[in-house]
Each structure stands twice: as C-alpha cells, then as structure tokens.
Design a protein around this motif. Structure first.
Motif, short mmCIF file in Angstrom:
data_model
loop_
_atom_site.label_atom_id
_atom_site.label_comp_id
_atom_site.label_asym_id
_atom_site.label_seq_id
_atom_site.Cartn_x
_atom_site.Cartn_y
_atom_site.Cartn_z
N TRP A 116 0.83 -1.21 0.00
CA TRP A 116 0.00 0.00 0.00
C TRP A 116 0.86 1.26 0.00
CZ3 TRP A 116 1.24 2.51 4.44
CH2 TRP A 116 1.67 1.73 5.53
N VAL A 127 -4.89 -0.08 -1.79
CA VAL A 127 -5.46 -0.92 -0.75
C VAL A 127 -4.68 -2.22 -0.67
CG1 VAL A 127 -7.50 -2.19 0.05
CG2 VAL A 127 -7.79 -0.01 -1.10
N PHE A 144 -5.84 1.14 3.71
CA PHE A 144 -6.02 2.10 2.63
C PHE A 144 -4.94 3.18 2.76
CE2 PHE A 144 -10.01 0.05 3.06
CZ PHE A 144 -10.76 0.24 1.92
#
Length: 228
Positions: A116, A127, A144
């Motif tokens: 990520w 993600v 995220f």
C-alpha cells in the motif's frame, strides 16, 4: 454482457471505498497544512497537532481500527522514519502504534516496502488486504493509503486501517442486492466477499463466466465477477 444490477453493485462498492479514501485524504490535507506552516525544516514535533484530526476520524468511524501518517525516509529533519499512527480501542480511547522502524532490525517494520505504501509513492490511492495485521491490531484488516505530496515532493502516505469484521457486512450488503451470484476479488484473485454459496472468502476464485468489472482503480485492483 454485464447486467445493470451488477454494474450498480460495482458503483456502490466503489462509493464505499471512496468514503475510506476520503478519510485518508483529510489526514493528507492536515499533513500538508502542518508541513507548509512549519518554520524552516519539518520535524516530527511539527506533526503532533495531526493527532486530534486522527482521533476525530477514528471516533466518527467505528469500523476503523487505526489511521495516521507515515513519512518518507529522510524527509523529516530529526528522524529518518516516522509513524504518526493511532489506534482506537472501540470505546473512545486512542493509543499510539509503537513499532521498531529500523529496517535492519530482526523485528523491524519496513513500511516503505509495504504494497500500500509502494502504491501511494507511485501516486495512486492503494489498498492491501484483507490480511492479519500482526504488527498492529492483530486482526484481519484492510489498509487504505493515499500519497501525501507537498510542493510536488512526495513526503509520505496517509492511511486508514479498516476492521474487516465490520467492513465485510457493508460489502456483502452490496453484492447481496445483485441479481446474479457475484464475487468480489482482490488483485491476487482471492475472494473478498461473495453472495454465492459455492464461493468462500479468502479462497482463489475459479468459477468465471464473464469478464469482470474493475472496482476502485489501478491502486485497488479489485474486480467484480458475475458467476452465473
């Protein structure tokens, strides 16, 4: 041809993802403001006011288990690597995530190598997961992340950890409303959620009867398959 109900499902899933990315974006904007307000070089101390904004996001979203900012190495004046990351205890309390950030340490947490973070550094919201977060929450989560760029310089990533046990019902509600049997898979073809009795989460998807719909863009890499 993909039916309209499946397309609508993909749109709803993307909207749910966008809500989490919006949180990461607000934290990003807070970092930018503090960075530009700093006198001279930027230190970890200059970023401490970010804590209240992080607390507010955690308190407003019960399915978030953590949120914060990770600095690109060498961008801060006083430390090489820096983690302004806080976790929620689910009852209004917050605790700082303390990790060994020395990459050569046997127990070091080398966040710059995380998928990520690599995606954020490449300039796209990203993600990872679901995965078991041994280093932090010790629960299945999605991470995220979004890039933080100040004056055209990448200074790190802001992000959110989402508890999969709470996020999964939101995603399932979207696929449940589909007219077909559906499976949402990650970039590794592992099932995230499905409304089919023949497909279980975390297994690799093998049943395919149509081209999938992309969900969430390149940095997310999710796809929605209509199975029947």
């Amino acid at each position: 041809m993909t039916d309209s109900a499946t397309r609508d499902c993909a749109v709803r899933i993307e909207a749910t993802l966008d809500e989490v990315f919006a949180t990461a974006g607000r934290i990003r904007d807070g970092v930018r403001t503090l960075w530009r307000d700093a006198v001279g070089t930027v230190s970890a101390h200059d970023l401490e006011p970010l804590q209240q904004a992080i607390f507010a996001e955690l308190d407003s979203h019960p399915h978030y288990t953590g949120a914060g900012f990770l600095a690109e190495p060498t961008t801060l004046a006083d430390v090489d690597r820096y983690l302004e990351w806080w976790q929620s205890d689910g009852s209004g309390g917050h605790s700082r995530l303390v990790l060994d950030l020395e990459p050569t340490s046997p127990d070091g947490y080398d966040y710059v190598e995380m998928e990520w973070y690599v995606g954020a550094k490449a300039g796209r919201p990203s993600v990872r997961g679901p995965y078991l977060d041994y280093a932090g929450a010790d629960r299945f989560i999605l991470t995220f992340a979004t890039p933080v760029v100040v004056d055209d310089v990448f200074v790190g990533a802001s992000g959110v950890d989402v508890l999969m046990a709470a996020f999964d019902p939101m995603l399932f509600e979207h696929v449940r409303r589909g007219a077909a049997e559906l499976a949402l898979v990650d970039r590794d073809d592992r099932v995230i959620v499905s409304n089919s009795p023949d497909v279980a989460p975390s297994e690799r998807l093998r049943i395919r009867t149509a081209e999938p719909l992309p969900v969430g863009g390149v940095g997310v890499g999710w796809r929605l398959f209509a199975l029947r």
